[in-house]
Design an enzyme around this catalytic site. Structure first.
Site, mmCIF file in Angstrom:
data_model
loop_
_atom_site.group_PDB
_atom_site.id
_atom_site.type_symbol
_atom_site.label_atom_id
_atom_site.label_comp_id
_atom_site.label_asym_id
_atom_site.label_seq_id
_atom_site.Cartn_x
_atom_site.Cartn_y
_atom_site.Cartn_z
ATOM 1 N N CYS A 2 0.832 -1.201 0.000
ATOM 2 C CA CYS A 2 0.000 0.000 0.000
ATOM 3 C C CYS A 2 0.869 1.254 0.000
ATOM 4 O O CYS A 2 2.016 1.243 0.429
ATOM 5 C CB CYS A 2 -0.952 0.046 1.186
ATOM 6 S SG CYS A 2 -2.105 -1.316 1.301
ATOM 7 N N ARG A 27 5.869 -0.980 -4.019
ATOM 8 C CA ARG A 27 5.445 -1.547 -2.746
ATOM 9 C C ARG A 27 4.412 -2.654 -2.928
ATOM 10 O O ARG A 27 4.140 -3.410 -2.005
ATOM 11 C CB ARG A 27 4.849 -0.431 -1.865
ATOM 12 C CG ARG A 27 5.853 0.641 -1.486
ATOM 13 C CD ARG A 27 5.186 1.813 -0.819
ATOM 14 N NE ARG A 27 4.664 1.489 0.489
ATOM 15 C CZ ARG A 27 5.329 1.613 1.628
ATOM 16 N NH1 ARG A 27 6.580 2.038 1.618
ATOM 17 N NH2 ARG A 27 4.772 1.318 2.780
ATOM 18 N N TRP A 73 -3.111 -2.794 -1.491
ATOM 19 C CA TRP A 73 -2.777 -4.215 -1.574
ATOM 20 C C TRP A 73 -3.808 -4.938 -0.737
ATOM 21 O O TRP A 73 -3.893 -4.732 0.464
ATOM 22 C CB TRP A 73 -1.365 -4.445 -1.047
ATOM 23 C CG TRP A 73 -0.790 -5.795 -1.330
ATOM 24 C CD1 TRP A 73 -0.207 -6.215 -2.495
ATOM 25 C CD2 TRP A 73 -0.698 -6.902 -0.423
ATOM 26 N NE1 TRP A 73 0.227 -7.508 -2.361
ATOM 27 C CE2 TRP A 73 -0.055 -7.963 -1.101
ATOM 28 C CE3 TRP A 73 -1.106 -7.106 0.897
ATOM 29 C CZ2 TRP A 73 0.188 -9.193 -0.511
ATOM 30 C CZ3 TRP A 73 -0.863 -8.340 1.486
ATOM 31 C CH2 TRP A 73 -0.217 -9.365 0.785
ATOM 32 N N ASN A 100 -3.129 2.578 5.176
ATOM 33 C CA ASN A 100 -2.218 1.443 5.066
ATOM 34 C C ASN A 100 -2.283 0.645 6.358
ATOM 35 O O ASN A 100 -2.373 1.228 7.439
ATOM 36 C CB ASN A 100 -0.766 1.906 4.871
ATOM 37 C CG ASN A 100 -0.538 2.573 3.530
ATOM 38 O OD1 ASN A 100 -1.402 2.581 2.668
ATOM 39 N ND2 ASN A 100 0.641 3.143 3.366
ATOM 40 N N GLY A 101 -2.177 -0.675 6.273
ATOM 41 C CA GLY A 101 -2.131 -1.484 7.485
ATOM 42 C C GLY A 101 -3.410 -2.277 7.691
ATOM 43 O O GLY A 101 -4.230 -2.441 6.778
ATOM 44 N N GLU A 487 17.872 -18.744 -1.120
ATOM 45 C CA GLU A 487 17.608 -17.425 -1.703
ATOM 46 C C GLU A 487 17.409 -17.531 -3.212
ATOM 47 O O GLU A 487 16.543 -16.859 -3.785
ATOM 48 C CB GLU A 487 18.754 -16.468 -1.364
ATOM 49 C CG GLU A 487 18.643 -15.078 -1.963
ATOM 50 C CD GLU A 487 17.430 -14.290 -1.494
ATOM 51 O OE1 GLU A 487 17.145 -13.249 -2.110
ATOM 52 O OE2 GLU A 487 16.753 -14.718 -0.524
ATOM 53 N N LYS A 491 14.010 -16.384 -5.235
ATOM 54 C CA LYS A 491 13.995 -15.426 -6.339
ATOM 55 C C LYS A 491 13.255 -15.997 -7.551
ATOM 56 O O LYS A 491 12.467 -15.311 -8.201
ATOM 57 C CB LYS A 491 15.428 -15.042 -6.731
ATOM 58 C CG LYS A 491 16.100 -14.128 -5.752
ATOM 59 C CD LYS A 491 15.480 -12.736 -5.769
ATOM 60 C CE LYS A 491 15.617 -12.049 -4.445
ATOM 61 N NZ LYS A 491 14.833 -12.581 -3.337
ATOM 62 N N GLU A 494 9.527 -16.015 -6.837
ATOM 63 C CA GLU A 494 8.913 -14.692 -6.725
ATOM 64 C C GLU A 494 8.568 -14.083 -8.070
ATOM 65 O O GLU A 494 7.489 -13.503 -8.226
ATOM 66 C CB GLU A 494 9.860 -13.745 -5.974
ATOM 67 C CG GLU A 494 9.920 -13.954 -4.482
ATOM 68 C CD GLU A 494 10.881 -12.996 -3.818
ATOM 69 O OE1 GLU A 494 10.509 -12.383 -2.805
ATOM 70 O OE2 GLU A 494 12.020 -12.850 -4.314
ATOM 71 N N HIS A 510 17.514 -38.212 1.376
ATOM 72 C CA HIS A 510 16.529 -38.429 2.434
ATOM 73 C C HIS A 510 15.128 -37.980 2.017
ATOM 74 O O HIS A 510 14.307 -37.655 2.864
ATOM 75 C CB HIS A 510 16.955 -37.688 3.704
ATOM 76 C CG HIS A 510 18.228 -38.221 4.290
ATOM 77 N ND1 HIS A 510 18.320 -39.471 4.835
ATOM 78 C CD2 HIS A 510 19.458 -37.665 4.378
ATOM 79 C CE1 HIS A 510 19.559 -39.671 5.260
ATOM 80 N NE2 HIS A 510 20.271 -38.593 4.986
ATOM 81 N N LYS A 609 6.350 -5.100 -1.502
ATOM 82 C CA LYS A 609 7.753 -4.853 -1.164
ATOM 83 C C LYS A 609 7.959 -4.754 0.332
ATOM 84 O O LYS A 609 8.816 -5.405 0.900
ATOM 85 C CB LYS A 609 8.218 -3.563 -1.849
ATOM 86 C CG LYS A 609 9.681 -3.208 -1.571
ATOM 87 C CD LYS A 609 10.616 -4.233 -2.155
ATOM 88 C CE LYS A 609 12.060 -3.872 -1.951
ATOM 89 N NZ LYS A 609 12.970 -4.926 -2.417
#
Length: 614
Positions: A2, A27, A73, A100-101, A487, A491, A494, A510, A609
């Site tokens: 947001c 964001r 968002w 926002n939030g 990581e 990536k 995402e 395993h 973000k």
């Protein structure tokens, strides 16, 4: 996630609001809207991009000198125009709110307001705020007072901006747990959730603190702090932002992610600037009290999420090997709901690019409540909540990171964490003078090594053509490179939407070996370190099952290319800094696979973000 932009100015602020929203697109959002004063309160909302909102504003000749704008968002309610901000309330005098939030007590507030006769037209928690302010305006005719009364009733993390039709010369903003700042200029006064949104009009910024409520007019502003029911007018310092317009522009690159991958040699050099010309390191890198605190530290607790969590996992190897300290790395969102046994002398390290990650902030507070006495922030934003809430801090100098998938923030975090490991090792007598000079020399060379690593891009592009056709991928690493494999898998997930997971290579037999076949590419990180021979055995297990290997190796790893074994060699081995170097080709692989698939590289679906809600 947001974004908020608000303005009270002397000329049409629609271009300012729209440009501010454009700069906040990174964001993450799924709808956008704005409200303006122009002979009354008017709004535009769309489920499209900011470009669509801008087109609507042009078509309808939208203009005004006071307004608020928002990118949403979705949390409560699906992405739709009815759920997009701003939200209105009131029939005689309209109130507009952007937020926002998350409001945690929105359900009882909604029921109370419905019982009072308010009708809800959206599924959002934000509409509760708008109606609550209108409800409080029944008892006071002043918007500022009504906002103060309303936020006293809100529970959760939020930043809000409010306008009222009957008083068209001001906006009122408030923050609690979500970032919000003011921008001051001769043309008017502004508010935004990120400094980058306001660089177009000013560099003079005031960062609001928890519980602040501020009123903005063209020529003035005031700030009141609300704590425990008490109100106090306060003066917050004015900061001159060091950000530049160039830093938040894409320049000659196709995407922000590409730009940020290629900025890594420079930003790592900037982050290490204080030690690159030195022969030794000082605890003062982390604050004036660092030496006293470090001397009493008997362990490390790292709290982080996502990419920052992976940085913490790498740091655990360094802290244990160099400093001889026990290090626990916790996913912040999980730690805060456990009942861990606290060690008061263990240093709590919070890692966050934005410094506003809600789970990391909550986990830090929880750790303190359990008895942890000292804390350190590793963060990219000087005025963030994380930095303000810790005893010590190290500011990475990555600059603004716009791409949702973190790249340069990660490598600068790793550089900072190596400095932390070195400092603690030195104070504990675990690092000799010669050892210290060797690592500093390696850090001094690191930007050059990163530049060399970027030169594998043409080879990575070739691999990406085949990867784009795959639906799954497996990433393998051993030791300190296992978190780098994690990581790399993150990536790829995402931005290309290919399912990928990482395993410690020794765990292959395993369970995950059952997944390996000709359609499951296996990416391996193969530095020339003590575990290389073990890794080679793991790779043979993959080939024996018909799996296709894509290996990022050091120049001297002695792994030969053959049918089903593809090799890209980095120019050199970086020793203990090898994880930083091997991050680069994994970022390039994810980027170029995403290009092949045609996904939205900088704004991947469903992601934000800065995750400022739980």
């Amino acid at each position: 996630m947001c974004g908020i932009v608000g303005a009270v100015a002397r000329s049409n602020i629609v271009p300012t609001l729209l440009e501010g929203l454009r700069r906040l697109e990174y964001r993450g959002y799924d709808s956008a809207g704005l409200a303006l004063m122009n002979g009354g309160l008017h709004r535009l909302r769309t489920t499209g991009r900011v470009a669509e909102l801008s087109k609507l504003a042009d078509e309808q000749d939208f203009h005004g000198e006071v307004g608020i704008a928002h990118t949403r968002w979705a949390t409560h309610g699906a992405p739709s125009e009815r759920n997009a901000h701003p939200h209105f309330s009131g029939e005689i005098s309209k109130v507009a709110v952007v937020h926002n939030g998350i409001i945690e007590n929105h359900e009882p507030l909604r029921q109370r307001l419905q019982d009072a006769g308010y009708q809800f037209t959206s599924d959002t928690d934000t509409e509760v705020i708008a109606h609550l302010i209108t409800f409080n305006l029944r008892e006071t005719s002043d918007l500022f007072e009504a906002v103060c009364r309303s936020v006293d009733e809100l529970q959760g993390a939020y930043a809000i901006a409010v306008m009222e039709e009957v008083d068209p010369e001001r906006i009122v903003v408030s923050r609690n747990g979500a970032p919000l700042l003011l921008g001051l200029s001769e043309s008017g006064n502004y508010a935004a959730s990120d400094a980058s949104a306001l660089l177009q009009v000013t560099k003079r910024m005031i960062y609001l603190e928890e519980g602040d409520v501020a009123e903005l007019r063209r020529d003035s502003y005031r700030i009141v702090s609300l704590h425990d029911g008490a109100r106090k007018e306060v003066v917050r310092p004015i900061h001159e932002s060091e950000l530049t317009n160039e830093a938040v522009d894409m320049g000659p690159y196709a995407h922000f992610m590409q730009k940020e991958i290629f900025e890594q040699p420079g930003v790592v050099a900037n982050t290490l600037e204080m030690v690159l010309n030195a022969q030794s390191i000082s605890p003062r890198l982390f604050g004036s009290e660092a030496e006293d605190i470090f001397n009493t530290t008997d362990g490390i607790l790292i709290l982080a999420c996502g990419t920052s969590y992976h940085a913490g996992l790498v740091a655990r190897y360094w802290l244990e090997a160099l400093a001889g300290l026990t290090c626990n790395v916790e996913i912040a969102s999980e730690y805060r709901y456990r009942h861990p046994v606290a060690s008061p002398k263990a240093l709590v390290v919070g890692i966050s690019q934005s410094g506003e990650t809600a789970d990391t902030l909550a986990a830090l507070s929880y750790a303190k409540s359990l008895g942890h006495r000292h804390s350190l922030a590793i963060c990219n934003v000087a005025e963030s909540a994380l930095v303000r809430q810790t005893d010590l801090r190290f500011l990475t100098r990555a600059g603004p990171e716009i791409g949702v998938a973190s790249t340069k923030a990660f490598t600068t975090q790793l550089a900072a964490l190596m400095l932390l490991a070195m400092t603690l090792a030195k104070l504990r007598g675990k690092l000799s003078g010669e050892g210290e000079r060797e690592i500093i020399a390696a850090l001094r060379h690191l930007p050059v090594a990163l530049q060399h690593a970027l030169q594998v891009e043409p080879q990575v592009k070739v691999w990406a053509e085949g990867f784009a056709q795959k639906r799954h991928a497996l990433f393998l690493g051993r030791g300190v490179h296992y978190p780098i494999a994690m990581e790399g898998a993150l990536k790829l997930k995402e931005i290309s939407y290919i399912h990928a997971e990482a395993y410690a290579a020794g765990e292959l037999k395993h369970g995950p070996l059952a997944l390996v076949d000709k359609d499951m590419p296996v990416v391996a990180i193969a530095p020339n370190d003590a575990l290389l021979e073990k890794l080679k055995s793991n790779l043979q297990e993959v080939r024996a099952r018909g799996g296709e290997l894509y290996v990022f190796a050091d120049a001297d790893s002695h792994i030969q290319e053959s049918e089903g074994v593809h090799i890209i060699r980095l120019a050199e081995h970086a020793g203990s800094l090898s994880p930083i170097l091997h991050t680069i080709p994994l970022q390039l692989l994810a980027y170029h696979v995403a290009l092949q698939k045609g996904t939205d590289v900088d704004k991947p679906r469903n992601l934000a973000k800065s995750v400022t809600v739980e």
